[in-house]
Design a protein around this motif. Structure first.
Motif, PDB file in Angstrom:
ATOM      1  N   GLY A  85      11.160  36.025  26.958  1.00 51.18           N
ATOM      2  CA  GLY A  85      11.120  36.117  25.500  1.00 51.18           C
ATOM      3  C   GLY A  85       9.867  36.817  25.012  1.00 51.18           C
ATOM      4  O   GLY A  85       8.932  37.061  25.774  1.00 51.18           O
ATOM      5  N   ASP A  89       6.910  31.328  22.280  1.00 52.05           N
ATOM      6  CA  ASP A  89       7.347  30.946  20.931  1.00 52.05           C
ATOM      7  C   ASP A  89       8.811  31.303  20.711  1.00 52.05           C
ATOM      8  O   ASP A  89       9.556  30.569  20.052  1.00 52.05           O
ATOM      9  CB  ASP A  89       6.508  31.674  19.868  1.00 52.05           C
ATOM     10  N   GLU A  90       9.220  32.447  21.249  1.00 51.07           N
ATOM     11  CA  GLU A  90      10.611  32.860  21.031  1.00 51.07           C
ATOM     12  C   GLU A  90      11.578  31.947  21.787  1.00 51.07           C
ATOM     13  O   GLU A  90      12.680  31.645  21.302  1.00 51.07           O
ATOM     14  CB  GLU A  90      10.847  34.324  21.428  1.00 51.07           C
ATOM     15  N   SER A 119       9.833  25.755  14.219  1.00 51.10           N
ATOM     16  CA  SER A 119      11.129  26.190  14.738  1.00 51.10           C
ATOM     17  C   SER A 119      12.237  25.195  14.399  1.00 51.10           C
ATOM     18  O   SER A 119      13.384  25.598  14.178  1.00 51.10           O
ATOM     19  CB  SER A 119      11.057  26.392  16.250  1.00 51.10           C
ATOM     20  N   ARG A 226       2.977  39.943  23.761  1.00 52.81           N
ATOM     21  CA  ARG A 226       4.084  39.020  23.493  1.00 52.81           C
ATOM     22  C   ARG A 226       5.095  38.936  24.622  1.00 52.81           C
ATOM     23  O   ARG A 226       6.140  39.596  24.595  1.00 52.81           O
ATOM     24  CB  ARG A 226       4.800  39.375  22.165  1.00 52.81           C
ATOM     25  N   ARG A 244      19.712  35.543  22.452  1.00 55.18           N
ATOM     26  CA  ARG A 244      18.618  36.486  22.659  1.00 55.18           C
ATOM     27  C   ARG A 244      19.037  37.904  22.289  1.00 55.18           C
ATOM     28  O   ARG A 244      20.098  38.365  22.679  1.00 55.18           O
ATOM     29  CB  ARG A 244      18.225  36.436  24.145  1.00 55.18           C
ATOM     30  N   ASN A 248      14.670  42.093  23.342  1.00 62.84           N
ATOM     31  CA  ASN A 248      13.654  41.231  22.719  1.00 62.84           C
ATOM     32  C   ASN A 248      12.270  41.378  23.327  1.00 62.84           C
ATOM     33  O   ASN A 248      11.280  41.051  22.697  1.00 62.84           O
ATOM     34  CB  ASN A 248      14.096  39.755  22.777  1.00 62.84           C
TER      35      ASN A 248
END
Ligand SMILES: *Cc1c(COP(=O)(O)O)cnc(C)c1O
Length: 361
Positions: A85, A89-90, A119, A226, A244, A248
């Motif tokens: 991800g 966090d994703e 979230s 990220r 997803r 991403n």
């Protein structure tokens, strides 16, 4: 005119507060507010990003096979059970989107990471916070906090911002005591800092209701690009992959992470330095009357006598170009979270806290 409103829960989200990076009028600033690696990324990761630049017109891999294979090799995991991800966090967001909605509860602890609440609210679910026991995750409180609406239980182990962790037997007791409709998420953002720790892999492999999230933002020094990942039972990973976006994770992030995880010598170096300076920093601050719990991560949670002293020390550190993290928002008003920097940063922190404590204000 009718007012166009977003989904329920969205307006309850308070914006995430990231660590400050600048102080007005002060140069030579050291940022110790976001638990970043003071030595930066592996030189091999930097080279991989540079090499990727000429190919940026191409879309990245959508199955992340190269990075998942590297993760599988380094950690002894089946790459089919790994999802990548844009930061962990994703992955946290995917879990909430996939498993929690209006009427459902998402459980975490009082000093837990703020993305769990954000979230959960973003998914329309209800965040529920339980107490810790003296800044340590309390399994009994989590089990008692479960209801027939609980869908997700998040713990970071080691936890941020406390730096404490619980043992495998406690984690297993938590997993086994959850209601059958709840998933336990082990956030392993700092797992690499604990020598010999499997981050919960054995517990995950023996059950169908436990997953973990991991990141390249801390030990691997890649917070700016990220990339993170998750590991769990194949059916849960399959669910998350359906949410997803195909692209991403950027091409540069994929090659950076793969180079970083394979550069084991650099990882060793960063770990040794962190262990050495974390111990030194904690002892030196304790000698000044600023105690902390033994930290299992790359920061310490320094405790002051009260909120006013913590605020005063933070202001003094800032005036000296040292940026640390206030954690009143994590229900820790008397404390400051200080990332373990390099030798120079640690020495500057101790000198400044000594001056502050000595009355130089
Ligand atoms: C830093 C951190 C993360 C990781 O964030 P990324 O999105 O991977 O950068 C996750 N959980 C905790 C507890 C953290 O401190």
């Amino acid at each position: 005119m009718t007012k166009i409103t977003p989904q329920p829960g969205i307006m309850d989200i308070a914006l995430y507060q990231s660590g400050t990076a600048h102080v007005k009028g002060v140069s030579n600033v050291i940022k110790l507010s976001s638990n970043e690696n003071p030595y930066g990324p592996s030189p091999k990761a930097i080279a991989a990003v540079q090499d990727s630049a000429a190919m940026l017109h191409r879309y990245p891999s959508s199955d992340h096979a190269g990075l998942r294979t590297a993760i599988g090799e380094q950690h002894g995991l089946n790459p089919e059970q790994v999802i990548c991800g844009a930061g962990s966090d994703e992955i946290i967001a995917f879990l909430c989107q996939a498993y929690a909605g209006p009427g459902d509860e998402v459980l975490y602890t009082e000093h837990g990471f703020s993305m769990y609440r954000i979230s959960a609210l973003a998914a329309g679910a209800t965040p529920v916070e339980v107490h810790e026991r003296e800044r340590v995750t309390d399994v009994d409180a989590l089990l008692a906090g479960c209801t027939d609406r609980t869908k997700l239980v998040f713990i970071a182990n080691p936890n941020n911002p406390t730096g404490t962790m619980i043992g495998a037997a406690e984690v297993a007791r938590l997993a086994d005591g959850l209601p059958p409709h709840a998933i336990l998420v082990l956030d392993g953002a700092y797992a690499e800092y604990v020598s010999g720790f499997d981050a919960g892999v054995e517990i995950i492999n023996a059950r169908s209701n436990v997953v973990m999230t991991r990141t390249f933002s801390k030990l691997y020094g890649l917070g700016g690009i990220r990339v993170g990942w998750g590991y769990g039972p194949e059916d849960i990973i399959d669910v998350l992959n359906r949410l997803r976006g195909p692209f991403n994770v950027s091409a540069s992030a994929l090659v950076a992470a793969e180079a970083a995880i394979r550069d084991t010598a650099y990882v060793e170096f960063c770990l040794e330095e962190n262990t050495k300076w974390r111990g030194w920093l904690a002892e030196a601050l304790a000698a000044l009357g600023v105690p902390s719990d033994t930290s299992c991560a790359n920061f310490i949670l320094a405790r002051f006598s009260d909120h006013a002293e913590a605020e005063g020390c933070d202001a003094y550190l800032q005036s000296q170009g040292l940026i640390v993290r206030k954690v009143a928002g994590y229900n820790l008003p008397n404390a400051l979270r200080i990332t373990v920097g390099d030798e120079n940063a640690c020495r500057r922190i101790v000198d400044a806290v000594a001056a502050f404590k000595g009355g130089v204000k």
